[in-house]
Write an enzyme that holds these catalytic residues in place. Structure first.
Site, PDB file in Angstrom:
ATOM      1  N   GLN A 115      16.752  -2.232   7.319  1.00  8.69           N
ATOM      2  CA  GLN A 115      16.336  -0.971   6.552  1.00  8.69           C
ATOM      3  C   GLN A 115      16.966   0.276   7.002  1.00  8.69           C
ATOM      4  O   GLN A 115      16.885   0.676   8.309  1.00  8.69           O
ATOM      5  CB  GLN A 115      14.763  -1.003   6.979  1.00  8.69           C
ATOM      6  CG  GLN A 115      13.861   0.301   6.415  1.00  8.69           C
ATOM      7  CD  GLN A 115      12.524   0.237   6.777  1.00  8.69           C
ATOM      8  OE1 GLN A 115      11.555  -0.624   6.182  1.00  8.69           O
ATOM      9  NE2 GLN A 115      12.001   0.862   7.890  1.00  8.69           N
ATOM     10  N   GLY A 116      17.454   0.931   6.114  1.00  6.85           N
ATOM     11  CA  GLY A 116      18.128   2.352   6.410  1.00  6.85           C
ATOM     12  C   GLY A 116      17.330   3.612   6.034  1.00  6.85           C
ATOM     13  O   GLY A 116      17.622   3.990   5.073  1.00  6.85           O
ATOM     14  N   TYR A 117      16.327   3.864   6.871  1.00  2.98           N
ATOM     15  CA  TYR A 117      15.634   4.810   6.765  1.00  2.98           C
ATOM     16  C   TYR A 117      15.399   6.028   7.663  1.00  2.98           C
ATOM     17  O   TYR A 117      16.104   7.269   7.268  1.00  2.98           O
ATOM     18  CB  TYR A 117      13.810   4.528   6.703  1.00  2.98           C
ATOM     19  CG  TYR A 117      13.422   3.764   5.448  1.00  2.98           C
ATOM     20  CD1 TYR A 117      13.995   3.510   4.258  1.00  2.98           C
ATOM     21  CD2 TYR A 117      12.022   3.761   5.225  1.00  2.98           C
ATOM     22  CE1 TYR A 117      13.420   2.935   3.120  1.00  2.98           C
ATOM     23  CE2 TYR A 117      11.086   3.096   4.025  1.00  2.98           C
ATOM     24  CZ  TYR A 117      12.094   2.975   3.132  1.00  2.98           C
ATOM     25  OH  TYR A 117      11.476   2.260   2.098  1.00  2.98           O
ATOM     26  N   SER A 118      15.220   5.639   8.880  1.00  2.00           N
ATOM     27  CA  SER A 118      15.400   6.837   9.958  1.00  2.00           C
ATOM     28  C   SER A 118      16.536   7.513  10.147  1.00  2.00           C
ATOM     29  O   SER A 118      17.647   6.667  10.116  1.00  2.00           O
ATOM     30  CB  SER A 118      14.735   6.613  11.235  1.00  2.00           C
ATOM     31  OG  SER A 118      13.164   6.083  10.958  1.00  2.00           O
ATOM     32  N   SER A 152      16.722  -1.920  12.918  1.00  2.43           N
ATOM     33  CA  SER A 152      16.460  -3.085  13.346  1.00  2.43           C
ATOM     34  C   SER A 152      17.302  -4.177  12.692  1.00  2.43           C
ATOM     35  O   SER A 152      17.661  -4.019  11.523  1.00  2.43           O
ATOM     36  CB  SER A 152      15.022  -3.810  13.414  1.00  2.43           C
ATOM     37  OG  SER A 152      14.259  -2.757  13.796  1.00  2.43           O
ATOM     38  N   GLU A 236       4.160  -3.281   4.693  1.00  2.20           N
ATOM     39  CA  GLU A 236       4.748  -3.583   6.025  1.00  2.20           C
ATOM     40  C   GLU A 236       3.800  -4.057   6.940  1.00  2.20           C
ATOM     41  O   GLU A 236       4.406  -4.889   7.913  1.00  2.20           O
ATOM     42  CB  GLU A 236       5.179  -2.158   6.587  1.00  2.20           C
ATOM     43  CG  GLU A 236       5.946  -2.573   7.794  1.00  2.20           C
ATOM     44  CD  GLU A 236       6.601  -0.788   8.315  1.00  2.20           C
ATOM     45  OE1 GLU A 236       7.406  -1.220   9.500  1.00  2.20           O
ATOM     46  OE2 GLU A 236       6.273  -0.060   7.965  1.00  2.20           O
ATOM     47  N   SER A 361       5.242   6.802  14.338  1.00  2.00           N
ATOM     48  CA  SER A 361       4.657   7.000  15.463  1.00  2.00           C
ATOM     49  C   SER A 361       3.186   7.330  15.554  1.00  2.00           C
ATOM     50  O   SER A 361       2.552   7.635  14.362  1.00  2.00           O
ATOM     51  CB  SER A 361       5.454   8.685  16.060  1.00  2.00           C
ATOM     52  OG  SER A 361       5.196   9.495  15.258  1.00  2.00           O
TER      53      SER A 361
END
Length: 382
Positions: A115-118, A152, A236, A361
């Protein structure tokens, strides 16, 4: 709320347990294990659409499978992101061509996803992503430039779904697209492992330097990435939460046994903390069952994340407490020249420090609950 298992569910559970007993003990590497699961049809049980090489199961049967898997000696899953995040998103927002291309390899365990989010400056605040995707004028591609972080399994993934800015003049959640990007692009994609306190490297930095993504691999259409990305986050946390709790129960059991062995349980304060951990774990299970039963609560995923993240972090602290001074020491034959393996309690303590950060978070989860459930004013953006 009634959440019981029928005779048919128990027959399904028995089938799952027997299959895992016959296959899980001899599992080789994690990628080969994914293919073994896929060949038997165990990937994609929760998909709303069959026909991609997956079998489907009722909600209670999915819970039974997840619980039996957690109890088995099977290795951790490498295909979770493709199966439980990307696939439901494609089923909800993808074209027929996208589903036909990507769902069968996920169901077969043949293609792994990340997953390419953050990003370094857009972790919890996803609307601030800066990774740019520019449409090639005479080619059916976007060229992607930017950086993702805390990715991840990127070091073993075949594909990455990337939230990128396709409108250079846009701000915040506008002008974003959800792109499917092949990872095998030497010179255009670089993956750098991030070494953690535990000595492992489950997370990575990913650098895109003109990486290509085909135009037809934009899910939901150009500029609709925020809607698709938020939809994905809704998938998720689900059935897997209950399986996670079985692992938590096993960890708690080891902590309790250690407390008895070391005499730490003789301390009434320690006993109180052990009982609280047990009681809170039961509450988490009931909350998860309530959510799966269709509570319709838009804040349920955030509540679940807050509950388990804090609980698991406190368990790590308690594990060190009941071990006493020995918890801070390495093996007797330790040498500075040879790094040593952390024991189970040391790994639990160090890794759980990140539980309240990754996956959203605690601050972000509380903001979601405040704004979407309680209707409080939105937090000002700096």
């Amino acid at each position: 709320m009634e959440f019981g298992f029928t005779g048919e569910d128990e027959a399904f559970r028995a089938e799952a347990r027997a299959w895992l007993a016959a296959h899980a003990g001899g599992a080789q590497d994690r990628r080969s294990w994914e293919r073994t699961l896929g060949a038997a049809g165990w990937i994609g049980l929760g998909w709303s659409e069959p026909g991609y090489g997956n079998r489907t199961a009722t909600l209670t049967q999915q819970v039974a499978w997840a619980e039996e898997y957690a109890r088995s000696p099977a290795p951790p899953r490498s295909g979770h992101i493709g199966e439980n995040l990307l696939a439901p998103t494609l089923i909800a927002h993808g074209t027929d061509q996208q589903k036909a291309r990507f769902l069968p390899p996920v169901a077969a365990g043949a293609e792994l996803w990340c997953q390419g989010y953050s990003e370094p400056n857009a972790g919890s605040d996803l609307a601030g992503v800066r990774t740019a995707a520019v449409r090639e004028p005479r080619e059916p591609y976007y060229r992607i430039t930017g950086q993702k972080v805390w990715t991840s399994r990127a070091h073993e993934a075949d594909w990455c779904f990337v939230l990128a800015r396709t409108d250079p003049g846009s701000r915040r959640h506008h002008g974003l697209s959800f792109l499917l990007v092949p990872m095998d692009q030497p010179g255009r994609i670089e993956v750098r492992p991030i070494r953690q306190m535990t000595g492992t490297s489950d997370f990575n930095e990913v650098f895109f330097d003109g990486a290509r993504a085909r135009v037809e691999h934009s899910v939901g259409g150009e500029g609709n990435g925020w809607r698709v990305a938020m939809s994905l986050l809704g998938f998720e946390r689900g059935v897997s939460t209950l399986a996670q709790q079985i692992g938590f129960a096993e960890e708690l059991g080891r902590v309790v046994r250690t407390a008895l062995d070391t005499g730490a349980a003789d301390d009434p304060v320690v006993r109180d903390r052990l009982v609280r951990q047990w009681a809170e774990l039961r509450v988490m299970r009931w909350n998860a069952l309530r959510t799966l039963g269709g509570s319709g609560d838009p804040g349920a995923p955030s509540v679940a994340k807050l509950l388990w993240a804090g609980w698991h972090q406190r368990l790590g602290e308690l594990a060190m407490l009941v071990r006493g001074a020995a918890a801070s020491a390495g093996p007797a034959d330790w040498s500075p020249a040879v790094p040593y393996e952390l024991d189970a309690f040391q790994h639990l303590f160090l890794f759980s420090r990140a539980d309240t950060i990754y996956g959203g978070s605690d601050q972000v989860q509380r903001t979601i609950i405040a704004e979407r459930v309680l209707g409080l004013p939105r937090e000002p953006k700096g």
